[in-house]
Enzyme design. Structure first.
Site, short mmCIF file in Angstrom:
data_model
loop_
_atom_site.label_atom_id
_atom_site.label_comp_id
_atom_site.label_asym_id
_atom_site.label_seq_id
_atom_site.Cartn_x
_atom_site.Cartn_y
_atom_site.Cartn_z
N CYS A 120 0.81 -1.21 0.00
CA CYS A 120 0.00 0.00 0.00
C CYS A 120 0.84 1.27 0.00
O CYS A 120 0.31 2.36 -0.11
CB CYS A 120 -0.93 -0.06 1.20
SG CYS A 120 -1.63 -1.71 1.38
N HIS A 260 -2.96 6.31 4.47
CA HIS A 260 -3.39 5.04 3.88
C HIS A 260 -4.60 4.53 4.66
O HIS A 260 -4.62 4.53 5.89
CB HIS A 260 -2.24 4.03 3.96
CG HIS A 260 -2.64 2.65 3.58
ND1 HIS A 260 -3.41 2.39 2.47
CD2 HIS A 260 -2.39 1.45 4.17
CE1 HIS A 260 -3.61 1.09 2.39
NE2 HIS A 260 -3.02 0.50 3.40
N ASN A 290 -9.74 -1.36 2.38
CA ASN A 290 -8.34 -1.11 2.06
C ASN A 290 -8.12 -1.43 0.57
O ASN A 290 -8.11 -2.60 0.19
CB ASN A 290 -7.47 -2.00 2.95
CG ASN A 290 -5.99 -1.84 2.70
OD1 ASN A 290 -5.58 -1.19 1.75
ND2 ASN A 290 -5.19 -2.45 3.56
N1 ACO Z 1 -14.37 -12.04 11.85
C1 ACO Z 1 -14.47 -12.56 13.10
N2 ACO Z 1 -13.41 -12.97 13.80
C2 ACO Z 1 -12.21 -12.84 13.23
C3 ACO Z 1 -12.03 -12.32 11.93
C4 ACO Z 1 -13.18 -11.92 11.24
N3 ACO Z 1 -13.13 -11.36 9.99
N4 ACO Z 1 -10.71 -12.32 11.65
C5 ACO Z 1 -10.07 -12.83 12.71
N5 ACO Z 1 -10.97 -13.16 13.66
C6 ACO Z 1 -10.74 -13.74 14.99
C7 ACO Z 1 -9.41 -14.42 15.10
O1 ACO Z 1 -9.47 -15.73 14.60
C8 ACO Z 1 -9.20 -14.39 16.61
O2 ACO Z 1 -9.94 -15.43 17.19
P1 ACO Z 1 -9.34 -16.24 18.45
O3 ACO Z 1 -9.17 -15.21 19.52
O4 ACO Z 1 -10.41 -17.24 18.72
O5 ACO Z 1 -8.05 -16.81 17.98
C9 ACO Z 1 -9.85 -13.08 17.04
O6 ACO Z 1 -10.71 -12.68 15.95
C10 ACO Z 1 -8.85 -11.99 17.31
O7 ACO Z 1 -7.92 -11.99 16.25
P2 ACO Z 1 -6.77 -10.96 16.20
O8 ACO Z 1 -5.99 -11.15 14.94
O9 ACO Z 1 -6.03 -11.01 17.50
O10 ACO Z 1 -7.58 -9.61 16.12
P3 ACO Z 1 -7.07 -8.16 16.26
O11 ACO Z 1 -7.77 -7.49 17.35
O12 ACO Z 1 -5.57 -8.06 16.21
O13 ACO Z 1 -7.61 -7.52 14.89
C11 ACO Z 1 -6.83 -6.92 12.73
C12 ACO Z 1 -7.19 -8.05 13.66
C13 ACO Z 1 -8.08 -6.11 12.44
C14 ACO Z 1 -6.30 -7.49 11.43
C15 ACO Z 1 -5.78 -6.01 13.43
O14 ACO Z 1 -4.71 -6.76 13.88
C16 ACO Z 1 -5.30 -4.95 12.52
O15 ACO Z 1 -5.98 -4.00 12.23
N6 ACO Z 1 -4.05 -5.06 12.05
C17 ACO Z 1 -3.51 -4.23 11.05
C18 ACO Z 1 -3.56 -5.01 9.80
C19 ACO Z 1 -3.93 -4.20 8.62
O16 ACO Z 1 -4.57 -3.18 8.67
N7 ACO Z 1 -3.51 -4.68 7.51
C20 ACO Z 1 -3.80 -4.00 6.34
C21 ACO Z 1 -3.44 -4.78 5.20
S1 ACO Z 1 -1.89 -4.47 4.67
C22 ACO Z 1 -1.66 -2.92 4.23
O17 ACO Z 1 -2.56 -2.14 4.16
C23 ACO Z 1 -0.31 -2.51 3.91
#
Ligand code: ACO
Length: 333
Positions: A120, A260, A290
């Site tokens: 990104c 972003h 995104n």
């Molecule tokens: N729906 C429901 N539950 C979900 C989903 C979903 N879509 N996805 C994951 N879960 C579950 C997981 O399996 C996990 O379950 P568990 O506790 O039973 O193992 C639980 O939700 C928590 O998962 P985490 O990964 O710990 O959730 P977190 O609070 O960290 O949120 C997220 C995840 C939103 C991806 C966060 O880490 C984040 O925003 N990270 C930044 C990533 C990002 O923005 N990437 C962008 C893409 S790359 C780029 O733009 C360059």
């Protein structure tokens, strides 16, 4: 005499963008994978995203955004001297999307190239490259950020699939203009973090073949969400502060940041770190998700179109992406 003092500054001549018509809501995703509107909204701020129709491709998205931008700039495709396409979801593996776009738009036989793989951050990095090209020799450069990720991702992986949308944004930069000046850009990379966000199959290390197909690895985006979150906040806020420092301005001089659009919580955390109010951080992630390297140019186009940026405003653009890459640009309207 210091020749660097004589360098030409890059100006924004036009802004544009395009998103496909088809809307995919969180409720639509909840029909396909074990997720909910509540989970996606709370964790990311995303409510819906656009997905390309079967007859659309990276090239058509890029061409649509380019035509809007050329029209906004009052330019013909034959006026463009160079094209850079930032994308991680190219039309073909080879040749690059920029070559196809040169033909599609009817440009002259100008140099074109893709900035691929930087996730990104690609579009803001491309601004950095383009301003150096303009400083060296006056030229009009079409810069496109485009992703059609819905066709490349693993639709069964709820942890990544719900985050993304398709779209394109573009600008034309040139050596003279009256709309906005690109004052400076800061870019950086930390390859040590390559593994926190990667699509590791399809290259020479893991060629796409029957083994990757059977294992389901061919479209698996591997993401350590928490690490990405921490690095994204750190790098976008640090790069923003650094670019302000370079131009001798303070956070108090900034009218708006166009970051972003990966995740609302990341955007809010960057705003907080910089000491800016929520309404100074441009947000449209709830509408489009995104869209990778398209988020910044599309949001910039939208902010300009909505009349949210006034003459005299100092606007920061900042992005991060797989690599780990980051960039921040200062734009004076
Ligand atoms: N729906 C429901 N539950 C979900 C989903 C979903 N879509 N996805 C994951 N879960 C579950 C997981 O399996 C996990 O379950 P568990 O506790 O039973 O193992 C639980 O939700 C928590 O998962 P985490 O990964 O710990 O959730 P977190 O609070 O960290 O949120 C997220 C995840 C939103 C991806 C966060 O880490 C984040 O925003 N990270 C930044 C990533 C990002 O923005 N990437 C962008 C893409 S790359 C780029 O733009 C360059």
């Amino acid at each position: 005499m210091n020749v660097f003092r004589l360098r030409l500054m890059a100006h924004f001549l036009g802004f544009g963008g395009y998103v496909p018509e088809q809307i995919m809501t969180n409720a639509d995703w909840a029909q396909l994978v074990d997720t909910s509107d509540e989970w996606i909204t709370q964790r990311t701020g995303i409510k819906q995203r656009r997905f390309a129709a079967p007859d659309e491709s990276t090239l058509t998205l890029a061409a649509n955004a380019s035509r809007v931008t050329l029209s906004d700039a009052g330019l013909d495709a034959r006026d463009i001297d160079e094209i850079i396409v930032a994308t991680d979801t190219p039309e073909l593996y080879t040749p690059d999307t920029s070559a196809l776009l040169q033909e599609e738009l009817g440009c002259r036989n100008i140099p074109t190239y893709d900035l691929g793989g930087s996730g990104c951050a690609g579009f803001v990095q491309a601004l950095d490259v383009a301003r150096a090209r303009i400083a060296f020799e006056p030229r009009k450069i079409l810069i496109v950020g485009v992703e059609l990720i819905s066709r490349m991702m693993d639709w069964k992986d709820r942890a990544t699939a719900v985050l993304f949308g398709d779209g394109a944004g573009a600008v034309v930069l040139g050596p003279e203009g009256s709309r906005a000046r690109l004052l400076d850009v800061v870019s950086g990379t930390e390859g040590r973090y390559a593994d926190i966000l990667t699509l590791a199959s399809g290259g020479t290390r893991n060629p796409f073949n029957e083994l990757t197909l059977a294992s389901g690895d061919y479209n698996r985006i591997v993401m350590d969400g928490r690490r990405v979150f921490i690095e994204a906040v750190r790098r976008m806020s640090e790069a923003s502060a650094q670019v302000l420092d370079k131009i001798g301005k303070k956070v108090a001089d900034v009218a708006m940041v166009i970051p972003h659009q990966a995740n609302l919580r990341i955007i809010e955390a960057v705003g907080k770190k910089l000491g800016l109010s929520d309404d100074q951080m441009y947000v449209n992630v709830h509408e489009y998700g995104n869209t990778g390297s398209a988020t910044v140019p599309f949001a910039l186009h939208e902010a300009v179109q909505k009349g949210l940026i006034a003459k005299g405003d100092l606007v920061l653009l900042t992005a991060f992406g797989a690599g780990f890459h980051w960039s921040a640009a200062a734009v004076q309207f």
